[in-house]
Design a protein around this motif. Structure first.
Motif, PDB file in Angstrom:
ATOM      1  N   ILE A 128      32.945  39.878  14.847  1.00 17.98           N
ATOM      2  CA  ILE A 128      33.145  39.125  13.604  1.00 17.98           C
ATOM      3  C   ILE A 128      32.931  40.000  12.372  1.00 17.98           C
ATOM      4  N   ASN A 131      35.916  42.025  11.772  1.00 16.68           N
ATOM      5  CA  ASN A 131      37.046  41.144  11.455  1.00 16.68           C
ATOM      6  C   ASN A 131      36.591  40.087  10.436  1.00 16.68           C
ATOM      7  N   ASP A 133      37.664  39.416   7.741  1.00 12.20           N
ATOM      8  CA  ASP A 133      38.751  38.701   7.073  1.00 12.20           C
ATOM      9  C   ASP A 133      38.903  37.285   7.624  1.00 12.20           C
ATOM     10  N   LEU A 134      38.375  37.052   8.838  1.00 12.94           N
ATOM     11  CA  LEU A 134      38.388  35.698   9.395  1.00 12.94           C
ATOM     12  C   LEU A 134      37.491  34.772   8.562  1.00 12.94           C
ATOM     13  N   SER A 137      39.514  33.753   5.601  1.00 15.67           N
ATOM     14  CA  SER A 137      40.481  32.712   5.965  1.00 15.67           C
ATOM     15  C   SER A 137      39.790  31.373   6.112  1.00 15.67           C
ATOM     16  N   LEU A 138      38.591  31.369   6.682  1.00 12.82           N
ATOM     17  CA  LEU A 138      37.828  30.132   6.837  1.00 12.82           C
ATOM     18  C   LEU A 138      37.504  29.521   5.478  1.00 12.82           C
ATOM     19  N   ILE A 202      42.254  27.913  12.168  1.00 10.59           N
ATOM     20  CA  ILE A 202      41.366  29.075  12.073  1.00 10.59           C
ATOM     21  C   ILE A 202      40.319  29.091  13.183  1.00 10.59           C
ATOM     22  N   GLN A 205      41.913  30.151  16.363  1.00  7.13           N
ATOM     23  CA  GLN A 205      42.202  31.585  16.277  1.00  7.13           C
ATOM     24  C   GLN A 205      40.945  32.410  16.579  1.00  7.13           C
ATOM     25  N   MET A 206      39.803  31.985  16.054  1.00  8.36           N
ATOM     26  CA  MET A 206      38.558  32.707  16.311  1.00  8.36           C
ATOM     27  C   MET A 206      38.153  32.646  17.776  1.00  8.36           C
ATOM     28  N   TYR A 211      39.625  37.467  19.970  1.00  7.81           N
ATOM     29  CA  TYR A 211      38.314  37.629  19.356  1.00  7.81           C
ATOM     30  C   TYR A 211      37.191  37.066  20.235  1.00  7.81           C
TER      31      TYR A 211
END
Length: 245
Positions: A128, A131, A133-134, A137-138, A202, A205-206, A211
């Motif tokens: 995490i 990444n 950038d997740l 996005s959240l 999202i 996706q996580m 991921y």
């Protein structure tokens, strides 16, 4: 202060009026007791009585004037209180909007953590964190869903908030943080949760194989979100007067 002075003035005038009437009454009483009842004395008393009556009317007029001024002061103070109260309410509203006020309310709590460590292939790499950038996005999804206040690991998210990787940490508002990331958002709990859990959204996706993050979304009746602690300075942006103002 003006109200107190006005009331004191009315009190003094009333005392003077009472004193004048008392003296006149005593003078008339003494004259009658001494047997003075001549026509001249009666005429003098009549003139004096008219004078006292005129003074009484003048004092009444002064009292009415002062009472009118007191009423004006009270009305002005009432309007001022309303104005101050409205300004205070507007200030509180903009403090909440800008993040400079601690807030509470219903919403969701999202916990994001790295996958369980595989004992056969242990690693110090945080999925995490690399990444992050997740997380951005959240936050965007929560804003789209109408979130009114958001924090990550007790750091308030505002327009000036930066989220970036710095060495072995993710900096949020220049404060180093590490997993698990606890995201709090105040808003309609059902709307926020549905937006995050939507198919191909999202959260999905996580959790995907790419991921494999551990993510939970929990609705809450009350969430407490801290205020933004930094000082925002504007060096370039200047206010523009609206037309007609």
């Amino acid at each position: 202060m003006n109200k107190i002075k006005a009331r004191m003035s009315i009190g003094v005038i009333c005392m003077i009026l009472g004193l004048v009437l008392a003296l006149q009454f005593r003078s008339v009483q003494n004259n009658y007791l001494q047997g003075i009842g001549s026509a001249q004395k009666a005429q003098d008393l009549a003139v004096e009585l008219k004078k006292v009556r005129r003074e009484k009317e003048a004092l009444k007029s002064e009292i009415n004037s002062l009472e009118g001024k007191i009423k004006e002061i009270e009305e002005a103070e009432a309007k001022e209180d309303v104005l101050v109260r409205n300004i205070r309410n507007e200030l509180e509203k903009y403090k909440i909007i800008s993040g400079f006020k601690r807030v509470k309310g219903p919403g969701v709590v999202v916990v994001i953590d790295d996958p369980p460590v595989d004992p056969q292939f242990p690693t110090d790499v945080s999925i995490i964190m690399y990444n992050y950038d997740l997380l951005l996005s959240l936050i965007n999804k929560l804003n789209d869903a109408g979130a009114e206040a958001i924090s990550i690991n007790e750091q308030r998210v505002v327009s000036q908030t930066e989220i970036n990787l710095a060495g072995s940490n993710v900096n949020i508002n220049s404060v180093p943080t590490a997993p698990p990331f606890i995201v709090k958002a105040i808003g309609n709990p059902d709307t926020l949760a549905s937006t995050l859990n939507i198919r191909f959204g999202i959260v999905e996706q996580m959790r995907s194989e790419r991921y494999n993050l551990r993510v939970t979304v929990e609705r809450k009746n009350e969430i407490l979100i801290p205020r933004y602690n930094e000082v925002i300075k504007f060096r370039y942006a200047q206010p523009v007067e609206e037309e007609g103002q």
